[in-house]
Design an enzyme around this catalytic site. Structure first.
Site, PDB file in Angstrom:
ATOM      1  N   ASP A 144      -3.317  -1.651  -4.311  1.00 44.66           N
ATOM      2  CA  ASP A 144      -3.364  -0.630  -3.755  1.00 44.66           C
ATOM      3  C   ASP A 144      -4.800   0.351  -4.759  1.00 44.66           C
ATOM      4  O   ASP A 144      -3.967   0.768  -5.769  1.00 44.66           O
ATOM      5  CB  ASP A 144      -2.489   0.001  -3.073  1.00 44.66           C
ATOM      6  CG  ASP A 144      -3.367   1.177  -2.356  1.00 44.66           C
ATOM      7  OD1 ASP A 144      -3.479   1.114  -1.578  1.00 44.66           O
ATOM      8  OD2 ASP A 144      -2.249   2.324  -2.657  1.00 44.66           O
ATOM      9  N   THR A 182       0.674  -1.093  -0.053  1.00 45.55           N
ATOM     10  CA  THR A 182      -0.248  -0.029   0.424  1.00 45.55           C
ATOM     11  C   THR A 182       0.565   1.324   0.096  1.00 45.55           C
ATOM     12  O   THR A 182       1.913   1.799   0.179  1.00 45.55           O
ATOM     13  CB  THR A 182      -0.814   0.028   1.105  1.00 45.55           C
ATOM     14  OG1 THR A 182      -0.030  -0.026   2.358  1.00 45.55           O
ATOM     15  CG2 THR A 182      -2.114  -1.344   1.196  1.00 45.55           C
ATOM     16  N   CYS A 183       0.196   2.092  -0.519  1.00 43.76           N
ATOM     17  CA  CYS A 183       1.010   3.575  -0.141  1.00 43.76           C
ATOM     18  C   CYS A 183       1.918   4.080   1.011  1.00 43.76           C
ATOM     19  O   CYS A 183       1.101   3.275   1.608  1.00 43.76           O
ATOM     20  CB  CYS A 183       0.034   4.790   0.012  1.00 43.76           C
ATOM     21  SG  CYS A 183       0.622   6.419  -0.649  1.00 43.76           S
ATOM     22  N   PRO A 184       3.456   3.864   0.034  1.00 39.67           N
ATOM     23  CA  PRO A 184       4.282   4.680  -0.110  1.00 39.67           C
ATOM     24  C   PRO A 184       4.940   4.169  -1.261  1.00 39.67           C
ATOM     25  O   PRO A 184       5.054   4.224  -2.397  1.00 39.67           O
ATOM     26  CB  PRO A 184       4.789   5.821  -0.163  1.00 39.67           C
ATOM     27  CG  PRO A 184       5.531   5.069   0.928  1.00 39.67           C
ATOM     28  CD  PRO A 184       4.322   4.161   2.010  1.00 39.67           C
TER      29      PRO A 184
END
Lengths: 81, 392
Positions: A45, A18-20
């Site tokens: 994501d 997931t981010c980042p």
């Protein structure tokens, strides 16, 4: 361009990240891709659908598009510029 | 015939609006405006918007439930911030379902570990700063508490440190992607109906609170729902404002947060200057030691976890399993460290609130506040072009 028939120079598997991390890994991996070659990124994501196209169209690179795969992930394509 | 034409026209318009609201992502600048407006409504309705105190309430209950002793914690159903947080998670869940995007997301083991450790860091940082990225930074700054600006400096430093760690991790730790289960077609089709049902239940809960003569609490649940909806539809993430200038140079979220804060701050100035609310309200942050160092620790944690206090909640609402660990670690750490510092008379040593207009007057504070956030945005825009602060 038919995205399904693209033969990428390399594939980055960022499924589950997931981010980042997907964007961070894309930036790092793209550094090793020769100019004119294509990097394919696999991601799950939802935020990547905004981040990767935005990043992929910068610095002379070309974002070619993305396709949702039947296996539940998305394939993104960036041509190194 | 006229009636058929009217209904078909109405149906077509409803369908187009549904697609615009729930299938297309909202621009973040619009979300920044909406967020400032809802935060101002919360301020007028009850008091300054915060998030971390709701996490602490959860942590207190876990400790109490496990036999940790102490007084019985405040009921989460009567706790203003726990209710706003509940609304935020449910609002994101409703939004994800109405847009057919709710899905259980699994992550690699290292990501779960980082979520846990990130939650510990954020829980500790939020105690020191007397607030998280929302209460300690966004709201504190808009309340003209100097602690908000000190935490902002800490968050910038913490984001830089956290990003350096992530770069190290990429070089030294390998992790494979994790396959996800494809969504079942029937499940995707039923989601809007489930989301609509949950939305109706929240509205019913608001009326339920009103019947119990607690309309203020029902309102907070509803405001939380609006925030969850806004954040999920735009994927609004405060972390990006602190991380992206170092990571890709992207200035978009800095501009959005700066603009949102200018709206929130100017609204607060009107409310406080006109004494609609007490001017010192919300000026409770630990300036400067707690705010600054709490901000650094919180900033590291939000990079590790991949989410701050608010985005952890809306990501749980869309089905991110790893963020549940962040929630629990944040809650327990926050509860335990707050008790420790208070029991050892250390909490007061972290600093105290400093109301900027008391020092600079309103006349100087208001333009200075605006100029400060304009300056932040312009530095980020300059960095986007020059990449002076981009670390790799």
């Amino acid at each position: 361009m038919d995205l399904q028939s693209i033969e990428p120079y390399s594939i980055l598997d960022a499924r589950g990240l997931t981010c980042p991390m997907p964007l961070l890994k894309t930036k790092k991996t793209l550094k090793d891709v020769p100019i004119g070659e294509i990097l394919e990124i696999w991601g799950t994501d939802p935020g990547s659908k905004n981040d990767i196209p935005h990043f992929g169209a910068k610095k002379g690179n070309a974002f070619l598009g993305f396709v949702d795969d039947d296996e539940g992930y998305t394939r993104y394509f960036i041509r190194k510029g | 015939m006229a009636s058929t034409s009217f209904w078909s026209s109405l149906k077509e318009e409803a369908r187009r609006n549904y697609i615009a609201v729930f299938e297309q992502e909202w621009p973040t600048w619009l979300a920044g405006i909406f967020l400032a407006i809802v935060a101002l409504l919360i301020f007028l309705w009850q008091g300054p918007w915060g998030v971390a105190a709701g996490y602490r309430n959860l942590g207190d209950w876990i400790v109490y439930g496990a036999g940790g002793g102490g007084d019985r914690p405040f009921s989460p159903w009567l706790h203003p911030i726990a209710l706003t947080n509940t609304g935020l998670v449910v609002g994101a869940l409703v939004s994800a379902m109405l847009s057919r995007q709710f899905k259980i997301h699994r992550a690699p083991p290292l990501e779960y570990a980082k979520s846990l450790i990130g939650g510990v860091f954020m829980g500790a940082g939020a105690v020191l700063a007397a607030g998280c990225n929302v209460g300690g930074f966004y709201t504190a700054a808009a309340m003209f508490d100097m602690g908000g600006l000190a935490m902002m400096a800490g968050l910038i430093a913490g984001a830089w440190i956290g990003l350096r760690y992530l770069l190290w991790e990429m070089e030294h730790l390998q992790q494979k992607g994790v396959e996800q289960r494809p969504s079942n077609d029937a499940w995707v089709k039923i989601q809007p109906y489930l989301g609509g049902t949950v939305l109706i239940l929240v509205i019913a809960a608001f009326y339920g609170y009103s019947l119990l003569d607690k309309t203020d609490l029902g309102g907070l649940l509803f405001f939380g729902l609006l925030i969850g909806l806004i954040m999920h539809r735009s994927r609004f993430c405060f972390v990006r404002a602190f991380r992206c200038p170092f990571m890709t140079g992207d200035a978009e979220m800095v501009k959005v947060v700066a603009m949102s804060l200018m709206i929130y701050g100017m609204g607060t100035a009107v409310i406080k200057w006109a004494w609609i609310q007490e001017p010192s309200m919300g000026v409770t942050h630990n300036f400067w030691i707690g705010s600054l160092f709490g901000g650094v620790i919180f900033g590291i944690g939000m990079l590790l976890a991949g989410g701050c206090a608010s985005s952890t909640l809306w990501r749980i609402g869309e089905g991110q399993t790893k963020m549940v660990l962040t929630l629990l670690a944040f809650a327990l750490t926050n509860s335990a460290l707050a008790s420790f510092l208070k029991n050892h008379d250390l909490y007061d040593k972290m600093g105290q609130g400093l109301f900027i207009p008391d020092t600079l007057t309103w006349y100087v504070t208001v333009p200075s506040f605006l100029l400060f956030f304009v300056f932040w945005a312009f530095v980020a825009i300059w960095n986007e072009k020059s990449e002076k602060f981009v670390v790799f």
